[in-house]
Design an enzyme around this catalytic site. Structure first.
Site, mmCIF file in Angstrom:
data_model
loop_
_atom_site.group_PDB
_atom_site.id
_atom_site.type_symbol
_atom_site.label_atom_id
_atom_site.label_comp_id
_atom_site.label_asym_id
_atom_site.label_seq_id
_atom_site.Cartn_x
_atom_site.Cartn_y
_atom_site.Cartn_z
ATOM 1 N N GLU A 13 32.494 7.266 5.383
ATOM 2 C CA GLU A 13 31.561 7.942 4.480
ATOM 3 C C GLU A 13 30.631 8.883 5.264
ATOM 4 O OE1 GLU A 13 29.243 5.202 2.070
ATOM 5 O OE2 GLU A 13 29.663 6.342 0.271
ATOM 6 N N HIS B 257 53.144 -8.144 12.223
ATOM 7 C CA HIS B 257 54.415 -8.394 11.532
ATOM 8 C C HIS B 257 54.585 -7.450 10.352
ATOM 9 C CE1 HIS B 257 55.187 -12.146 13.828
ATOM 10 N NE2 HIS B 257 53.878 -12.051 13.989
ATOM 11 N N LYS C 288 32.988 10.237 -10.042
ATOM 12 C CA LYS C 288 32.036 9.701 -11.029
ATOM 13 C C LYS C 288 31.952 10.632 -12.233
ATOM 14 C CE LYS C 288 29.078 7.247 -7.786
ATOM 15 N NZ LYS C 288 27.778 7.263 -7.102
HETATM 16 O O1 PA5 Z 1 26.318 4.135 1.672
HETATM 17 C C1 PA5 Z 1 26.013 4.446 0.554
HETATM 18 O O2 PA5 Z 1 25.058 5.212 0.316
HETATM 19 C C2 PA5 Z 1 26.748 3.891 -0.643
HETATM 20 O O3 PA5 Z 1 27.810 3.087 -0.275
HETATM 21 C C3 PA5 Z 1 25.812 3.090 -1.519
HETATM 22 O O4 PA5 Z 1 25.280 2.036 -0.779
HETATM 23 C C4 PA5 Z 1 26.528 2.553 -2.747
HETATM 24 O O5 PA5 Z 1 27.085 3.596 -3.488
HETATM 25 C C5 PA5 Z 1 25.584 1.769 -3.630
HETATM 26 O O6 PA5 Z 1 24.509 2.575 -4.039
HETATM 27 P P1 PA5 Z 1 23.223 1.952 -4.677
HETATM 28 O O7 PA5 Z 1 22.572 1.056 -3.694
HETATM 29 O O8 PA5 Z 1 22.361 3.129 -5.023
HETATM 30 O O9 PA5 Z 1 23.641 1.190 -5.909
#
Ligand code: PA5
Length: 434
Positions: free
Chosen positions: A286, A307, A424
């Site tokens: 990410e 394996h 989304k």
């Molecule tokens: O690293 C990130 O920003 C994301 O993985 C968020 O943690 C995830 O989308 C959850 O978001 P939130 O804490 O706003 O619900």
């Protein structure tokens, strides 16, 4: 080989692909990136709160978290932690890595809101029958669909079981200080709350209440975890590339990437580290995967995956670099028994009699590393003597620092995630969100 905080980092098996001279050539870029991070001059500088978190957590913060955890231990057999992505993976990873470090008392920690699969959520709900439970809901934005849906369902269950007032006392909300629907609800209903600092992004938040509250509930020594991260922060401020583990790791993996090794497979021989791998994949994927750039992070658990995916790693497309995360001592003492009277060694295992399973597993690691190297895969290795809260804390900090630097080397902002919005939009349109 360098060592910091009980973690050894060995990049010698990448030399055939990235010479020491070439690696050294990354030193100025890495130092510049690290200085820009520390000085808050890099893109995403609003999200650098994780950098000095281990040194900033106060006694009062520890004590408040521990008090909340003690209350949970008193009133609940289960705590359902609700969150997704960075709001749950860190806590889960540490819990799975340290199964023996908790108190093994109440409450058992279950996770929900990590997806939209009805069967998975139903499985969690079924576990609550006849048990006292509470909920710890974690969302920085306070509006993420998966945890919000799970929370609505679990909150109804709590109210049905305990009544509205008592249900509210069984809910802990960890969210932004001011913004978002969860903060609003927490104020209206009077939930216990903890704040996710504004300047710490989800995937960097494990050393905030996001990770520390659930871990304290499970009885993990959060002070040792944070202390380990703190020692690693000190180690990761050295300027010499061959002394600083975050710099060496960042330079090695980006150096290999720039030579065409575009996928990094993290391989472990220790089942308990599987969720650390998941956390690592989120952190790196990410943070780096944007603007057409980034190393694709993948993972395998050996020897199981030897394996299956082992074939590809040994012999498939040569764009793989491998990073081992290995532990010498599992804390278990399982040895291979002799067969006893009448045994005739039909299974051919007599040569292993008296050997410890950890030793055999370590030999499997050494053998695999040699084989993959011979197959054209550059191999980096993180080696731990055993798994402790301190070195897990150190590992977390090391990876965070390395990805902060790696992002700069790739010229991306490692602290945003614009790409996650696209699906989304499509999903919400299909669901008819107003
Ligand atoms: O690293 C990130 O920003 C994301 O993985 C968020 O943690 C995830 O989308 C959850 O978001 P939130 O804490 O706003 O619900």
């Amino acid at each position: 080989m360098i060592e910091a905080g009980g973690i050894r980092l060995d990049v010698s098996d990448t030399r055939d692909f990235l010479t020491e001279e070439e690696l050294q050539g990354y030193s100025p870029r890495v130092e510049k990136a690290a200085a820009e991070l520390e000085d808050g001059k890099s893109p995403g500088s609003d999200f650098l709160g994780w950098l000095d978190l281990p040194d900033r957590i106060t006694e009062t913060e520890f004590a408040t978290i521990e008090k909340s955890a003690a209350r949970a231990r008193d009133d609940s057999e289960i705590c359902v932690v609700i969150g997704i992505g960075g709001s749950y993976l860190g806590a889960r990873a540490i819990l799975d890595a340290l199964p023996d470090s908790g108190t093994n008392e109440n409450p058992e920690i279950l996770f929900a809101g990590t997806g939209l699969c009805a069967a998975t959520l139903d499985g969690v709900l079924n576990r609550l029958a006849g048990k006292d439970f509470r909920v710890c809901v974690i969302s920085k934005s306070g509006t993420t669909l998966e945890p919000a849906l799970a929370f609505r369902i679990l909150r109804s269950m709590l109210i049905e079981r305990y009544g509205a007032a008592a249900a509210a006392r069984r809910i802990t909300a960890i969210t932004d200080a001011e913004k978002g629907a969860l903060r609003q609800l927490a104020i209206e209903e009077g939930y216990e709350t903890f704040i996710i600092p504004d300047n710490v992004g989800g995937r960097f938040s494990v050393l905030t209440p996001v990770g520390l509250v659930p871990l304290a509930m499970a009885g993990i020594d959060i002070r040792a975890l944070v202390a380990g991260a703190g020692s690693m922060r000190a180690a990761c401020r050295a300027t010499d590339l061959f002394v600083n583990p975050a710099h060496l790791y960042a330079a090695t993996r980006i150096g290999l990437y720039e030579k065409g090794f575009t996928t990094e497979v993290m391989s472990t021989f220790h089942g308990g580290l599987q969720t650390i791998q998941e956390w690592w994949k989120q952190l790196f994927g990410e943070s780096e995967g944007k603007g057409g750039q980034g190393i694709f992070p993948a993972s395998t658990v050996f020897t199981t995956d030897l394996h299956s995916l082992g074939q590809y790693i040994q012999d498939g497309r040569r764009n793989l670099q491998e990073t081992f995360l290995c532990v010498r001592d599992s804390g278990r003492n399982l040895t291979v028994p002799a067969e006893g009277e009448g045994g005739n060694n039909l299974d051919g295992l007599d040569y292993l009699v008296g050997r410890n399973l950890d030793d055999i597993n370590w030999k499997a690691f050494e053998g695999t590393r040699k084989a993959h190297l011979a197959g054209g895969v550059p191999c980096t290795a993180f080696e731990l003597e055993s798994i402790t809260p301190e070195n897990v804390g150190g590992l977390i900090y090391l990876f965070e620092k390395a990805v902060g630097i790696g992002g700069r080397l790739l010229k991306v902002n490692p602290f945003d995630q614009p790409g996650v919005e696209t699906y989304k939009k499509e999903m919400f349109r299909l669901l008819g969100k107003p």
